[in-house]
Design an enzyme around this catalytic site. Structure first.
Site, short mmCIF file in Angstrom:
data_model
loop_
_atom_site.label_atom_id
_atom_site.label_comp_id
_atom_site.label_asym_id
_atom_site.label_seq_id
_atom_site.Cartn_x
_atom_site.Cartn_y
_atom_site.Cartn_z
N LYS A 1 0.83 -1.21 0.00
CA LYS A 1 0.00 0.00 0.00
C LYS A 1 0.86 1.26 0.00
CE LYS A 1 -3.68 -0.50 2.23
NZ LYS A 1 -4.59 -0.80 3.36
N ARG A 56 -3.55 2.86 8.54
CA ARG A 56 -3.89 1.66 7.79
C ARG A 56 -2.67 0.75 7.66
NH1 ARG A 56 -6.71 3.36 2.29
NH2 ARG A 56 -7.80 1.37 2.58
N GLY A 60 -8.33 -7.33 4.34
CA GLY A 60 -9.16 -7.44 5.53
C GLY A 60 -8.52 -8.18 6.68
N MET A 62 -5.65 -7.45 8.37
CA MET A 62 -5.03 -6.61 9.40
C MET A 62 -5.89 -5.37 9.61
SD MET A 62 -0.98 -7.15 8.68
CE MET A 62 -1.09 -6.63 6.97
N ARG A 65 -3.24 -1.34 -6.44
CA ARG A 65 -2.40 -2.52 -6.36
C ARG A 65 -2.71 -3.39 -7.57
NH1 ARG A 65 -5.61 -4.59 -1.02
NH2 ARG A 65 -7.62 -4.94 -1.99
N HIS A 81 -15.54 -7.98 0.94
CA HIS A 81 -14.55 -8.87 1.56
C HIS A 81 -14.67 -10.30 1.04
CE1 HIS A 81 -13.34 -11.74 4.76
NE2 HIS A 81 -12.31 -10.94 4.87
N SER A 84 15.24 -42.46 -10.86
CA SER A 84 13.96 -41.77 -10.70
C SER A 84 13.74 -41.59 -9.21
CB SER A 84 12.81 -42.59 -11.31
OG SER A 84 11.58 -41.90 -11.13
N CYS A 87 9.19 -39.26 -9.79
CA CYS A 87 7.89 -39.85 -10.07
C CYS A 87 6.97 -39.86 -8.85
CB CYS A 87 8.03 -41.27 -10.63
SG CYS A 87 8.91 -42.39 -9.52
N TYR A 128 13.25 -34.86 -16.30
CA TYR A 128 11.80 -34.92 -16.45
C TYR A 128 11.12 -35.04 -15.09
CZ TYR A 128 12.06 -39.99 -15.62
OH TYR A 128 12.27 -41.22 -15.06
#
Length: 915
Positions: free
Chosen positions: A39, A108, A117, A119, A352, A468, A799, A867, A887
């Site tokens: 902010k 703020r 919302g 804080m 933002r 919110h 693997s 894997c 991979y």
């Protein structure tokens, strides 16, 4: 605490050690989010752009960290704040809380990452019993002054003094009932004066002190409250949910107040440069006349669409449109903007980069490329695998017979079905019991966060796209419908009434569609979404009926595939899964679990093999299993023709193929009591007792099973080799790889490989076919990782089996710990995320990295893959790219996610190299 040398842009209030804790809005920029929070950095950026931002200053995150570490503010902070406050007062031409024309400020929060919302914020700091009179006189509006004062006491009481917020809300509701009005704007000045008196009494009773009349005390206490809110329960919960580090701290922004509650020519709103739900360009947002910003975000009054502002105040609307265009072009992204109009003058309170839905993220990324604002590499950074996974969730079947009962605002897309619950506690409780729930509220507030996380979706009767509920749901990827005004939600009686009088009680099933805003009674059937149809090949980009979202996904996937170094394979055990995986873009099979082939009708054959007393019995079982195994592999090699197929030899814990010892004991006991023949059952029970293991996951399995039961692995190798030879004879291109599981020492692998090479040579001679079958191993034990250099002498590929490696490194039994203490570990912050979900870089990851280095030092051409479940986890894919694997392999439905993240990993690595 670190000193930021780049930030010594002014010496006003600089402490003796050179560390500045306070920055004027004119001193920062958008790149200083670590220090000024999101902010504060963006307020500074807008100030630098010459946009109308109320003057103010920011207390840095470094000050917050000092406070949280020591329990005290930095010694220099008060003097720095005083110096900046003096400068602000000079700029504004009035002092904080002065009696005739008071300067009022907001205090703020503002962390590096948006935490909507979570804080604390306090508006109208500086008002007192005396200065409220001066504000009324200066504004020429007594009602406005007393409305601002009651808001201050209410927010200060709840946020700073810890008074239960419902006490203020109940008093406000009672005042409206007494006046016989429904909204707070209909209360007059006299009503608000009485409410102020009531609010002060609540503060005195609940907090044990009077509401402070000294404006500087108000500001100092509010600053501490914002610092403290960083470690509030809802903020910590949100950070855990969003994987935001806990050590960042929050900045505090002190901003001169501008007032949207000065009458019909004033108001407040939230705007988006594009629709955060769909990504479409247009005029999106909410506006509320005669209100302060918290009224819009809280959703306590229903707003009007932003487009209505053109009719209400065209001058402010036109100026806002210009600023929105400026900000989007400057940030090169969707911007979320908070603004206030004070008697016809527009002020920017925040901007933002806006949170967006998964679909919007893909659409916006491609739109910005087409507009020339960003390139494809940057676009790929703007989307992620988690968003792509959301787009693959099912949607409601439009052809189903359903009962629609209401329609609200489509705030966050998706199809959610569950039992209606009316508070967060119940949502969490029922969810933990395995129930799917929809959280139904009039409007949500930050205290509802845990219930929102637990729920399948959120439904509110108030609020809009910027409330919110909407903002948080979009950030979490939760389905949300807001502002369904036709619903009467009664949280105290745990019910809601839908049009027509039907009552939905707690526990009744409802369905909500976050893409259309529709609300249904009962469970609505679901169907695959367009993105899945695209990956399945049933929807083609460029076709006349192609979905716009599909086009965007296709473009991002195409670019990711061009950029990625990692190949993506599938975990698949049969031809059907292999073909699906291939449609989803798999470049082979990285894990074929052969134990899955031995279930069902074949289980008895394996049981007989394991329990065989003689060589003849064992060979007979193997003889019957061989053709069945061979056919499995023929089908698999055909489905994956031309692509590698890694076949893991039998690896289950032994008990999975044996009768349950308890059931078998009961059968024997019953037979004995009835004097019935039971020689076979008794023999079987004796064998099961002999082979019974206390911890089968660490017992006779994997390579150990192959060494103890002669012929088992050689039968499987023969089946693989004969299947490959048969496919070659059919002009196919089988590329089989044989993987030995659970190896802990190179000697185990050498013995099995010697036997396998002999079998392969026999098949080659018998068929006259040259077979190129690579033989490698899984690295799934710590010892294997630590001796990888030795094991590589006998292995052509590794693997990494990160599921078992995680279990053995941590000493966890996954099936037990996830259901027992993992929830507590996550809540206490011991884990940011389960190590079975995202790889533990410091522990398991370090073993993987060292094994890669040692293996390739021995065998430079060693092929390396993974894997485990981590192969489809977005964050883990980036780690595997970094350590140099060739991979990843994952389940078919996670293949697109892995492809996308592999591309993103390459792009991010290139960016790091350039820096």
């Amino acid at each position: 605490m670190s000193e930021n040398k780049d930030l010594q842009v002014a010496d006003r209030g600089t402490s003796v050690d050179g560390v500045k804790f306070v920055y004027d809005f004119t001193e920062g920029n958008k790149d200083l989010k670590d220090l000024l929070g999101g902010k504060g950095a963006n307020l500074a950026e807008m100030t630098n752009l010459g946009l109308p931002v109320p003057p103010g200053f920011t207390i840095t995150t470094e000050a917050c960290k000092v406070y949280l570490d020591s329990g005290e503010e930095p010694a220099a902070l008060r003097d720095e704040v005083s110096a900046h406050l003096d400068a602000l007062e000079q700029k504004m031409g009035k002092k904080l809380g002065q009696l005739d024309d008071p300067l009022l400020v907001s205090v703020r929060s503002g962390a590096k990452f948006s935490m909507p919302g979570m804080m604390d914020t306090v508006l109208n700091i500086g008002l007192s019993d005396k200065s409220v009179q001066g504000l009324a006189k200066q504004a020429g509006d007594e009602r406005f002054a007393w409305d601002s004062y009651r808001r201050l006491i209410q927010m200060f009481g709840k946020t700073v003094l810890g008074v239960e917020g419902d006490l203020f809300e109940d008093a406000l509701d009672k005042a409206k009932e007494t006046k016989k009005v429904t909204v707070d704007t209909e209360l007059e000045a006299a009503d608000l004066k009485k409410l102020v008196t009531t609010f002060k009494k609540i503060v005195k009773k609940e907090a044990g002190r009077d509401f402070p009349q000294d404006p500087r005390e108000q500001m100092d206490l509010a600053i501490k409250a914002v610092f403290d809110s960083w470690n509030g329960e809802r903020a910590k919960l949100y950070r855990r949910q969003e994987r935001i580090p806990h050590d960042l701290g929050t900045a505090v922004n002190i901003c001169s107040m501008v007032f949207g509650n000065l009458g019909p020519d004033s108001g407040t709103g939230v705007a988006f440069t594009r629709d955060p739900a769909s990504g479409q360009q247009g005029v999106y947002g909410d506006y509320l006349q005669n209100a302060q910003g918290e009224d819009v975000v809280a959703g306590i009054r229903n707003t009007v669409p932003l487009a209505e502002l053109e009719r209400i105040d065209k001058k402010s609307y036109d100026r806002l449109m210009q600023i929105m265009e400026t900000l989007e072009n400057h940030y090169k992204d969707l911007c979320d903007i908070e603004f206030t109009i004070e008697r016809g003058r527009l002020w920017m309170l925040q901007t933002r980069v806006g949170k967006r839905t998964a679909g919007a993220a893909f659409r916006i990324a491609t739109q910005l490329v087409d507009q020339g604002l960003i390139d494809e590499a940057e676009a790929l950074k703007r989307v992620n695998g988690a968003q792509l996974a959301q787009l693959m969730f099912p949607r409601f079947d439009e052809e189903a017979k359903v009962e629609q009962v209401a329609r609200g605002i489509a705030a966050s897309p998706g199809a959610a079905v569950g039992k209606a619950v009316f508070d967060s506690y119940t949502a969490v409780k029922w969810s933990r019991s395995g129930e799917k729930v929809i959280l139904v509220r009039r409007e949500t507030n930050p205290d509802d966060l845990d219930g929102m996380i637990a729920a399948e979706g959120i439904l509110t009767s108030r609020g809009g796209k910027t409330s919110h509920a909407a903002v948080v749901a979009r950030g979490m990827g939760k389905t949300c419908v807001c502002g369904a005004e036709d619903l009467e939600v009664d949280t105290k009686r745990r019910r809601m009434t839908v049009p027509g009088g039907h009552v939905v009680e707690e526990g009744d099933v409802i369905s909500i569609d976050g893409s259309t805003g529709k609300v249904y009674l009962g469970e609505v059937p679901v169907v695959p979404p367009p993105v899945v149809e695209y990956f399945e090949g049933r929807m083609h980009p460029g076709a006349d009926d192609a979905d716009e979202l599909v086009e965007a996904v296709h473009r991002m996937m195409a670019f990711a595939d061009r950029k990625r170094r990692l190949r993506v394979r599938a975990n698949a055990d049969n031809a059907e899964d292999a073909l699906r995986a291939r449609r989803f873009g798999a470049q082979g099979i990285g894990l074929c679990r052969t134990e899955h082939m031995f279930l069902g009708d074949r289980r008895e054959l394996v049981e007989r093999l394991i329990l065989a007393d003689t060589q003849a019995e064992r060979e007979e079982s193997l003889k019957q299993l061989l053709p069945l195994q061979k056919q499995d592999f023929v089908e698999l090699f055909e489905a994956m023709d031309g692509l590698p197929v890694t076949v893991r030899l039998l690896d289950p814990p032994l008990h999975e193929f044996l009768p349950d010892i308890t059931e078998l004991s009961v059968r024997v006991a019953l037979a004995e009591s009835r004097q019935e023949p039971h020689e076979n059952e008794l023999r079987l029970l004796q064998a099961v007792h002999r082979l019974h293991e206390q911890n089968p996951m660490l017992g006779l399995r994997g390579v150990r099973l192959g060494l103890v039961i002669p012929g088992l692995f050689t039968m499987q190798v023969r089946a693989i080799a004969e299947a490959a030879a048969e496919r070659r004879a059919a002009k196919g291109d089988p590329r089989a790889e044989i993987m030995i599981p659970l190896v802990g020492t190179v000697q185990e692998l050498e013995i099995v490989r010697e036997e396998a090479d002999q079998v392969i040579a026999e098949v080659e001679e018998a068929t006259g076919t040259r077979l190129k079958l690579a033989i490698g191993t899984m690295i799934e034990l710590p010892r294997a990782a630590l001796t990888a250099g030795q094991i590589a002498e006998a292995a052509q590929f590794f693997s990494f089996g990160t599921n078992d490696l995680t279990q053995t490194v941590w000493g966890f039994s996954r099936d037990d710990v996830e259901a027992s203490f993992f929830t507590a570990y996550l809540e206490k912050g011991i884990f940011g995320v389960s190590p079975f979900e995202t790889i533990d870089r410091d522990g398991v990851g370090s073993l993987v990295k060292s094994a890669v280095q040692a293996g390739r030092a021995t065998r430079p051409d060693l092929k390396l893959g993974v894997c485990g479940e981590h192969g489809g986890d977005p964050e883990s894919v980036h780690f595997f790219h970094e350590v140099g694997l060739d991979y990843v392999s994952c389940s078919p439905f996670r293949i697109p996610v892995a492809r996308l993240e592999a591309g993103r990993a390459s792009v991010e690595a290139e960016g790091s190299d350039h820096r």
